[in-house]
Design a protein around this motif. Structure first.
Motif, PDB file in Angstrom:
ATOM      1  N   ALA A 173       0.909  -1.113   0.121  1.00 23.31           N
ATOM      2  CA  ALA A 173       0.020   0.073   0.026  1.00 23.31           C
ATOM      3  C   ALA A 173       0.779   1.335  -0.125  1.00 23.31           C
ATOM      4  N   ASP A 174       1.884   1.280   0.623  1.00 23.65           N
ATOM      5  CA  ASP A 174       2.842   2.268   0.747  1.00 23.65           C
ATOM      6  C   ASP A 174       3.463   2.561  -0.632  1.00 23.65           C
ATOM      7  N   VAL A 175       3.976   1.564  -1.081  1.00 19.59           N
ATOM      8  CA  VAL A 175       4.452   1.632  -2.665  1.00 19.59           C
ATOM      9  C   VAL A 175       3.593   2.328  -3.634  1.00 19.59           C
ATOM     10  N   LEU A 176       2.400   1.781  -3.537  1.00 18.76           N
ATOM     11  CA  LEU A 176       1.116   2.035  -4.568  1.00 18.76           C
ATOM     12  C   LEU A 176       1.078   3.574  -4.400  1.00 18.76           C
ATOM     13  N   GLN A 177       0.955   3.966  -3.092  1.00 19.37           N
ATOM     14  CA  GLN A 177       0.632   5.374  -2.841  1.00 19.37           C
ATOM     15  C   GLN A 177       1.773   6.154  -3.058  1.00 19.37           C
ATOM     16  N   GLY A 208       1.708   6.409  -7.058  1.00 23.10           N
ATOM     17  CA  GLY A 208       0.495   7.306  -7.395  1.00 23.10           C
ATOM     18  C   GLY A 208       0.825   8.770  -7.310  1.00 23.10           C
ATOM     19  N   GLU A 209       1.333   9.201  -6.378  1.00 16.82           N
ATOM     20  CA  GLU A 209       1.979  10.777  -6.242  1.00 16.82           C
ATOM     21  C   GLU A 209       2.771  11.030  -7.334  1.00 16.82           C
ATOM     22  N   ARG A 210       3.789  10.067  -7.531  1.00 18.63           N
ATOM     23  CA  ARG A 210       4.874  10.328  -8.447  1.00 18.63           C
ATOM     24  C   ARG A 210       4.017  10.328 -10.034  1.00 18.63           C
ATOM     25  N   ILE A 211       3.156   9.525 -10.336  1.00 19.64           N
ATOM     26  CA  ILE A 211       2.682   9.624 -11.484  1.00 19.64           C
ATOM     27  C   ILE A 211       1.716  10.962 -11.699  1.00 19.64           C
ATOM     28  N   ASP A 212       1.289  11.407 -10.599  1.00 24.10           N
ATOM     29  CA  ASP A 212       0.374  12.611 -10.678  1.00 24.10           C
ATOM     30  C   ASP A 212       1.257  13.820 -10.874  1.00 24.10           C
ATOM     31  N   ARG A 213       2.328  13.887 -10.197  1.00 30.31           N
ATOM     32  CA  ARG A 213       3.451  14.741 -10.631  1.00 30.31           C
ATOM     33  C   ARG A 213       3.849  14.880 -12.058  1.00 30.31           C
ATOM     34  N   LEU A 214       4.128  13.474 -12.577  1.00 25.10           N
ATOM     35  CA  LEU A 214       4.487  13.231 -13.862  1.00 25.10           C
ATOM     36  C   LEU A 214       3.435  13.674 -14.913  1.00 25.10           C
ATOM     37  N   SER A 215       2.091  13.401 -14.634  1.00 18.86           N
ATOM     38  CA  SER A 215       1.017  13.924 -15.533  1.00 18.86           C
ATOM     39  C   SER A 215       0.887  15.279 -15.573  1.00 18.86           C
ATOM     40  N   ARG A 216       1.124  16.059 -14.653  1.00 21.01           N
ATOM     41  CA  ARG A 216       1.087  17.340 -14.639  1.00 21.01           C
ATOM     42  C   ARG A 216       2.251  17.929 -15.510  1.00 21.01           C
ATOM     43  N   LYS A 217       3.494  17.381 -15.377  1.00 25.45           N
ATOM     44  CA  LYS A 217       4.834  17.685 -16.091  1.00 25.45           C
ATOM     45  C   LYS A 217       4.360  17.503 -17.731  1.00 25.45           C
ATOM     46  N   ILE A 218       3.754  16.214 -17.980  1.00 26.18           N
ATOM     47  CA  ILE A 218       3.660  15.983 -19.346  1.00 26.18           C
ATOM     48  C   ILE A 218       2.800  17.016 -19.891  1.00 26.18           C
ATOM     49  N   ALA A 220      -3.839  -1.140  -8.093  1.00 21.37           N
ATOM     50  CA  ALA A 220      -2.635  -1.444  -8.871  1.00 21.37           C
ATOM     51  C   ALA A 220      -3.127  -1.258 -10.467  1.00 21.37           C
ATOM     52  N   THR A 221      -4.144  -1.872 -10.707  1.00 20.07           N
ATOM     53  CA  THR A 221      -4.702  -2.063 -11.911  1.00 20.07           C
ATOM     54  C   THR A 221      -5.114  -0.520 -12.549  1.00 20.07           C
ATOM     55  N   PHE A 222      -5.484   0.385 -11.674  1.00 17.93           N
ATOM     56  CA  PHE A 222      -6.036   1.826 -11.982  1.00 17.93           C
ATOM     57  C   PHE A 222      -4.752   2.393 -12.511  1.00 17.93           C
ATOM     58  N   LEU A 223      -3.407   2.116 -11.573  1.00 18.38           N
ATOM     59  CA  LEU A 223      -2.308   2.969 -12.038  1.00 18.38           C
ATOM     60  C   LEU A 223      -1.780   2.531 -13.243  1.00 18.38           C
ATOM     61  N   SER A 224      -1.880   1.075 -13.440  1.00 18.79           N
ATOM     62  CA  SER A 224      -1.264   0.811 -14.779  1.00 18.79           C
ATOM     63  C   SER A 224      -2.253   1.251 -15.779  1.00 18.79           C
ATOM     64  N   HIS A 254       7.841   3.295 -13.772  1.00 17.81           N
ATOM     65  CA  HIS A 254       6.629   3.299 -12.980  1.00 17.81           C
ATOM     66  C   HIS A 254       6.247   2.150 -13.408  1.00 17.81           C
ATOM     67  N   GLY A 255       5.833   1.995 -14.646  1.00 10.74           N
ATOM     68  CA  GLY A 255       5.008   0.712 -14.947  1.00 10.74           C
ATOM     69  C   GLY A 255       5.486  -0.557 -14.606  1.00 10.74           C
ATOM     70  N   ASP A 256       7.159  -0.803 -14.682  1.00 16.06           N
ATOM     71  CA  ASP A 256       7.712  -2.033 -14.329  1.00 16.06           C
ATOM     72  C   ASP A 256       7.516  -2.064 -12.728  1.00 16.06           C
ATOM     73  N   LEU A 257       7.569  -1.073 -11.694  1.00 13.90           N
ATOM     74  CA  LEU A 257       7.519  -1.312 -10.430  1.00 13.90           C
ATOM     75  C   LEU A 257       5.928  -1.719 -10.165  1.00 13.90           C
ATOM     76  N   ILE A 258       4.960  -1.212 -10.675  1.00 20.66           N
ATOM     77  CA  ILE A 258       3.821  -1.319 -10.577  1.00 20.66           C
ATOM     78  C   ILE A 258       3.552  -2.923 -10.921  1.00 20.66           C
TER      79      ILE A 258
END
Length: 334
Positions: free
Chosen positions: A155-159, A162-172, A248-252, A196-200
């Motif tokens: 849960a900690d890893v996915l959270q 998720g925060e890193r992906i949100d920051r990456l989304s804004r950057k894109i 995890a599926t949502f993040l993928s 990120h995809g490999d880790l998830i």
């Protein structure tokens, strides 16, 4: 190395004392958990003699067939799962195979990595938590606690991801006026999305392996009439795990969307470059035609002896180049 865990006598709550066991030492009878970390063959034989089991080798733990991961042999239940390890940025994340062996009231774990979840559980088991005297009293409750720690870590890893992906989304999707900076940012984004995809993906694989173990335990406890509290803990942990799998599926899915968006932006950048070359070709085509006409070496050309022929040809080439450029700017194609 073998670490033994024994209940600390005289405590209000069940606390486990963890200490290493030398090869020449005798395993105490009150040991409830033997944690084998990168064991040698001699250590395997010592635990096998004490527990009456067969300790699987590292190669056997890498099997992916369910029949090789979950089975019962000579009264002992063997369960092998994959746990994410080395998640820190400075290391390469990987999946560590861990075998849980239950026999009687004792648990044996065999592993060749140091997942954060195990450190979390051993620290928790080594201090009073106020959750009651039976929390670490048997191998079954220790196994349930270890799996719960694995899920908490997931849960900690996915959270965090998720925060890193949100920051990456804004950057894109942020505007960048400098083309070179935009291209560099897109390349960095593609690499980050891949990590990120490999880790998830690895985290989801770990959750699936833990789910198989929990389903097997749930079926066993239901058949063996295990204590109600233990069965409820397993069911609750299973529900938490399944909700994490959905996350995890949502993040993928989100990573796939960002990957498609990034590739779309890369295609737009490439189209802009191709469009620039196409416009330049169109701009220089009329001047090239004029230069080709007046570059012919025919004596009968009317303008050949004309004093103003050269300036006229140069002016015509400049005008022929400027007019398409002005037209493209008027159409906002540039």
């Amino acid at each position: 190395m073998i670490f033994i865990h024994q209940p600390v006598p005289g405590t209000a709550q069940m606390i486990l004392e963890r200490r290493p066991l030398e090869l020449q030492d005798v395993i105490p009878e009150d040991t409830v958990w033997l944690d084998m970390v990168r064991p040698t063959r001699e250590e395997d034989l010592k635990v096998e003699s004490f527990m009456g089991i067969s300790v699987p080798t590292r190669e056997e733990m890498k099997d992916i067939e369910p029949s090789e991961l979950l089975y019962v042999e000579e009264g002992a239940r063997y369960m092998t799962g994959r746990v994410l390890s080395k998640v820190e940025d400075s290391e390469e994340p990987g999946l560590a195979g861990i075998t849980f062996i239950l026999r009687g009231n004792r648990l044996v774990t065999v592993r060749y990595e140091e997942p954060q979840a195990f450190r979390m559980y051993t620290q928790r088991a080594g201090r009073s938590t106020g959750n009651g005297p039976s929390q670490h009293s048997t191998g079954e409750t220790i196994l349930a606690g270890l799996i719960e720690a694995v899920i908490d870590r997931a849960a900690d890893v996915l959270q965090l991801q998720g925060e890193r992906i949100d920051r990456l989304s804004r950057k894109i999707f942020e505007e960048k006026s400098d083309p070179s900076a935009r291209n560099t940012a897109l390349q960095d984004t593609l690499r980050a999305l891949g990590r990120h995809g490999d880790l998830i993906s690895k985290q989801r694989e770990s959750l699936v392996s833990m789910e198989r173990i929990l389903l097997s335990l749930s079926a066993t406890y239901r058949t063996a009439k295990a204590p109600r509290e233990l069965r409820e803990d397993v069911r609750s942990t299973l529900r938490d795990l399944q909700s994490l799998e959905e996350h995890a599926t949502f993040l993928s899915t989100k990573i796939q969307f960002l990957l498609d968006a990034t590739l779309g932006l890369v295609n737009l950048e490439q189209n802009n470059i191709i469009k620039l070359f196409s416009v330049m070709a169109v701009v220089f085509m009329p001047p090239t035609l004029i230069a080709s006409i007046y570059g012919m070496n025919f004596k009968s050309m009317p303008e050949l002896e004309w004093p103003y022929g050269y300036p006229l040809a140069v002016c015509m080439m400049v005008v022929a180049a400027v007019l398409p450029y002005v037209f493209f700017r008027w159409k906002k194609w540039l």
